[in-house]
Write a protein that holds these residues in place. Sequence first.
Motif, PDB file in Angstrom:
ATOM      1  N   PHE A 101      39.411   8.069  45.264  1.00 44.52           N
ATOM      2  CA  PHE A 101      39.904   9.444  45.089  1.00 44.52           C
ATOM      3  C   PHE A 101      38.826  10.385  45.625  1.00 44.52           C
ATOM      4  CE2 PHE A 101      41.708   7.142  41.315  1.00 44.52           C
ATOM      5  CZ  PHE A 101      42.995   7.055  41.806  1.00 44.52           C
ATOM      6  N   ASN A 102      39.155  11.117  46.699  1.00 48.48           N
ATOM      7  CA  ASN A 102      38.139  11.957  47.342  1.00 48.48           C
ATOM      8  C   ASN A 102      37.738  13.171  46.506  1.00 48.48           C
ATOM      9  OD1 ASN A 102      37.620  10.446  49.591  1.00 48.48           O
ATOM     10  ND2 ASN A 102      39.281  11.366  50.792  1.00 48.48           N
ATOM     11  N   HIS A 103      38.615  13.583  45.585  1.00 44.26           N
ATOM     12  CA  HIS A 103      38.291  14.773  44.783  1.00 44.26           C
ATOM     13  C   HIS A 103      37.480  14.415  43.535  1.00 44.26           C
ATOM     14  CE1 HIS A 103      41.891  13.057  43.026  1.00 44.26           C
ATOM     15  NE2 HIS A 103      41.599  13.699  41.906  1.00 44.26           N
ATOM     16  N   MET A 104      37.153  13.140  43.378  1.00 41.81           N
ATOM     17  CA  MET A 104      36.362  12.718  42.208  1.00 41.81           C
ATOM     18  C   MET A 104      35.009  12.201  42.666  1.00 41.81           C
ATOM     19  SD  MET A 104      38.807  10.428  39.863  1.00 41.81           S
ATOM     20  CE  MET A 104      40.399  10.964  39.308  1.00 41.81           C
ATOM     21  N   SER A 105      33.993  12.380  41.817  1.00 40.85           N
ATOM     22  CA  SER A 105      32.658  11.847  42.122  1.00 40.85           C
ATOM     23  C   SER A 105      32.719  10.317  42.070  1.00 40.85           C
ATOM     24  CB  SER A 105      31.640  12.342  41.092  1.00 40.85           C
ATOM     25  OG  SER A 105      31.942  11.763  39.831  1.00 40.85           O
ATOM     26  N   VAL A 106      31.647   9.703  42.558  1.00 40.61           N
ATOM     27  CA  VAL A 106      31.536   8.237  42.513  1.00 40.61           C
ATOM     28  C   VAL A 106      31.690   7.764  41.066  1.00 40.61           C
ATOM     29  CG1 VAL A 106      29.837   6.375  42.736  1.00 40.61           C
ATOM     30  CG2 VAL A 106      30.168   7.992  44.622  1.00 40.61           C
ATOM     31  N   TRP A 107      30.982   8.439  40.170  1.00 35.03           N
ATOM     32  CA  TRP A 107      31.031   8.052  38.755  1.00 35.03           C
ATOM     33  C   TRP A 107      32.478   8.106  38.239  1.00 35.03           C
ATOM     34  CZ3 TRP A 107      27.494   6.375  35.103  1.00 35.03           C
ATOM     35  CH2 TRP A 107      27.968   6.340  33.788  1.00 35.03           C
ATOM     36  N   ASP A 108      33.162   9.227  38.525  1.00 38.31           N
ATOM     37  CA  ASP A 108      34.529   9.384  38.001  1.00 38.31           C
ATOM     38  C   ASP A 108      35.500   8.386  38.644  1.00 38.31           C
ATOM     39  OD1 ASP A 108      33.903  11.307  36.183  1.00 38.31           O
ATOM     40  OD2 ASP A 108      34.212  12.967  37.587  1.00 38.31           O
ATOM     41  N   PHE A 140      23.838   7.236  43.491  1.00 33.71           N
ATOM     42  CA  PHE A 140      24.860   8.016  44.223  1.00 33.71           C
ATOM     43  C   PHE A 140      25.974   8.501  43.292  1.00 33.71           C
ATOM     44  CE2 PHE A 140      22.779   5.421  47.332  1.00 33.71           C
ATOM     45  CZ  PHE A 140      22.764   6.169  48.497  1.00 33.71           C
ATOM     46  N   ALA A 141      25.779   8.357  41.984  1.00 35.96           N
ATOM     47  CA  ALA A 141      26.861   8.592  41.023  1.00 35.96           C
ATOM     48  C   ALA A 141      27.495   9.974  41.149  1.00 35.96           C
ATOM     49  CB  ALA A 141      26.353   8.376  39.606  1.00 35.96           C
ATOM     50  N   LYS A 142      26.704  10.982  41.524  1.00 37.61           N
ATOM     51  CA  LYS A 142      27.236  12.355  41.545  1.00 37.61           C
ATOM     52  C   LYS A 142      27.864  12.719  42.889  1.00 37.61           C
ATOM     53  CE  LYS A 142      24.477  14.328  37.921  1.00 37.61           C
ATOM     54  NZ  LYS A 142      23.058  14.545  37.673  1.00 37.61           N
ATOM     55  N   ARG A 143      27.683  11.887  43.876  1.00 42.34           N
ATOM     56  CA  ARG A 143      28.245  12.210  45.198  1.00 42.34           C
ATOM     57  C   ARG A 143      29.752  12.025  45.210  1.00 42.34           C
ATOM     58  NH1 ARG A 143      24.820  10.391  50.216  1.00 42.34           N
ATOM     59  NH2 ARG A 143      22.739  10.921  49.503  1.00 42.34           N
ATOM     60  N   TYR A 144      30.377  12.590  46.258  1.00 40.84           N
ATOM     61  CA  TYR A 144      31.822  12.417  46.459  1.00 40.84           C
ATOM     62  C   TYR A 144      32.031  11.426  47.606  1.00 40.84           C
ATOM     63  CZ  TYR A 144      32.770  16.024  43.127  1.00 40.84           C
ATOM     64  OH  TYR A 144      32.862  16.711  41.951  1.00 40.84           O
ATOM     65  N   PRO A 145      33.174  10.731  47.623  1.00 45.66           N
ATOM     66  CA  PRO A 145      33.388   9.723  48.674  1.00 45.66           C
ATOM     67  C   PRO A 145      33.163  10.243  50.091  1.00 45.66           C
ATOM     68  CG  PRO A 145      35.046   9.477  46.988  1.00 45.66           C
ATOM     69  CD  PRO A 145      34.251  10.706  46.617  1.00 45.66           C
ATOM     70  N   THR A 146      33.504  11.523  50.349  1.00 47.69           N
ATOM     71  CA  THR A 146      33.325  12.064  51.712  1.00 47.69           C
ATOM     72  C   THR A 146      31.849  12.161  52.089  1.00 47.69           C
ATOM     73  OG1 THR A 146      33.493  14.235  50.710  1.00 47.69           O
ATOM     74  CG2 THR A 146      35.475  13.397  51.833  1.00 47.69           C
ATOM     75  N   GLN A 147      30.954  12.060  51.091  1.00 50.43           N
ATOM     76  CA  GLN A 147      29.506  12.146  51.386  1.00 50.43           C
ATOM     77  C   GLN A 147      28.876  10.756  51.497  1.00 50.43           C
ATOM     78  OE1 GLN A 147      28.869  14.411  47.773  1.00 50.43           O
ATOM     79  NE2 GLN A 147      28.453  16.252  48.966  1.00 50.43           N
ATOM     80  N   LYS A 153      31.020   3.405  50.496  1.00 45.04           N
ATOM     81  CA  LYS A 153      32.376   3.563  49.916  1.00 45.04           C
ATOM     82  C   LYS A 153      32.900   2.207  49.446  1.00 45.04           C
ATOM     83  CE  LYS A 153      33.860   7.281  52.867  1.00 45.04           C
ATOM     84  NZ  LYS A 153      34.702   7.672  53.953  1.00 45.04           N
ATOM     85  N   GLN A 154      32.636   1.173  50.263  1.00 42.60           N
ATOM     86  CA  GLN A 154      33.160  -0.143  49.897  1.00 42.60           C
ATOM     87  C   GLN A 154      32.463  -0.656  48.636  1.00 42.60           C
ATOM     88  OE1 GLN A 154      35.660  -1.682  49.533  1.00 42.60           O
ATOM     89  NE2 GLN A 154      36.192  -2.298  51.604  1.00 42.60           N
ATOM     90  N   ARG A 155      31.172  -0.296  48.466  1.00 45.93           N
ATOM     91  CA  ARG A 155      30.466  -0.694  47.245  1.00 45.93           C
ATOM     92  C   ARG A 155      31.075   0.000  46.029  1.00 45.93           C
ATOM     93  NH1 ARG A 155      24.961   0.233  49.659  1.00 45.93           N
ATOM     94  NH2 ARG A 155      24.891  -1.501  51.087  1.00 45.93           N
TER      95      ARG A 155
END
Length: 373
Positions: A101-108, A140-147, A153-155
């Motif tokens: 989900f691109n609108h959610m952080s890695v953590w979320d 990277f927990a706070k980053r977003y998938p687009t970053q 992303k695969q991880r």
Amino acid sequence: MAQTISPSTVDATEVLDVELQNIVKTFGEETAVQGLNLQIRQGEFFGILGPSGCGKTTTLRMIAGFDAPTSGQLTIQGKSMHGVPAHRRSVNTVFQSYALFNHMSVWDNVAFGLKVKKFPKADLRQRVGEALTLVQMESFAKRYPTQLSGGQKQRVALARALVNRPAVMLLDEPLGALDLKLRKQMQVELSNLHQRLGITFIMVTHDQEEALSLSNRIAVMKDGQIEQVGSPNEIYEHPNTAFVADFIGDTNLLSGRIQQHPWTLTMASGLQVNIAPTHLGDGTPADISLRPEKIQLMAQDHTASPHNHANHHQGEVKHTLYTGPHIHCIIELTTGERLRVLQPNHIRYQPGDKVHVAWAAADCQVLAPSSSP
Ligand code: ATP
């Protein structure tokens, strides 16, 4: 990537995680999977390999519960999955497309499934933290998938599946979107992850090298059916059919008739290939597979010739193809057959060079006809 080579057939006493018995899947007129039987052991890294459209993804989707079999029995850890929806199966799927989900952080993204299941906050925090640590993405927990890069992303997609602690991880071309270097790096990480977790991984791929290097066993599929199941070594060194021999790595396929006393395959051109004894009777039409790296090449003006091999012929170099570590040579024998031969890159032949070619009888793998044309 070190791995234990497991026997190709499963013993009745062994613990199975996934079993498919006579599974058929049709979509209208189209039969995607026809009569599939598979037994996958607990803790195994099982590869499903085959060309586009052979039914790999359909098989995985049935195990995941995204599609129901038209007929047949599917069990996971001994329980029938008939009517069991995807979210009630102890399997999780990782897709090539990541499906983050691109609108959610890695953590979320990683926490999402547990939040839906209304996990207590403290447990959720612990599990998400552990899953991100497993794939080395905690920073990277706070980053977003687009970053993130493709590999990162695969991880995250892996962490999102692992957070549910599934018994079986389904991987559908998980590294397909990555460039070659990153793909190789992620293959090592996948293998390490599998060894650390000890859970069953079932991976669909059409990359033969990936399947050979990662899997304990591989099923090669063709037209919705299984052509062969075996360890990487068995599949590569002892392919059962011409399809498997040709699909897994490069090979030379030679057609002719079997003759006994001595055991040979006699081709229409008159070329006689010495082979190891086979169960096929005198006069039976057969194909053999001869891997390019099993053939020895030597210049004809070389003082020694490779006479100690059961097969020894003369030919001419027609083409050479430089691929970095190796050179592929196409050799035309005096009887007209063309053989592909793999040479280390320090040995250089030129088109027109006269050569000896030689190979052992044991390197000629006699093949059964394919299950479908
Ligand atoms: P690829 O490597 O290209 O992903 P695959 O081996 O995973 O191929 P599947 O996606 O399982 O192949 O498809 C097997 C066959 O079933 C194909 O002929 C495909 O067109 C057909 N098929 C798959 N899903 C559907 C569907 N939902 N409706 C109709 N036909 C389908």
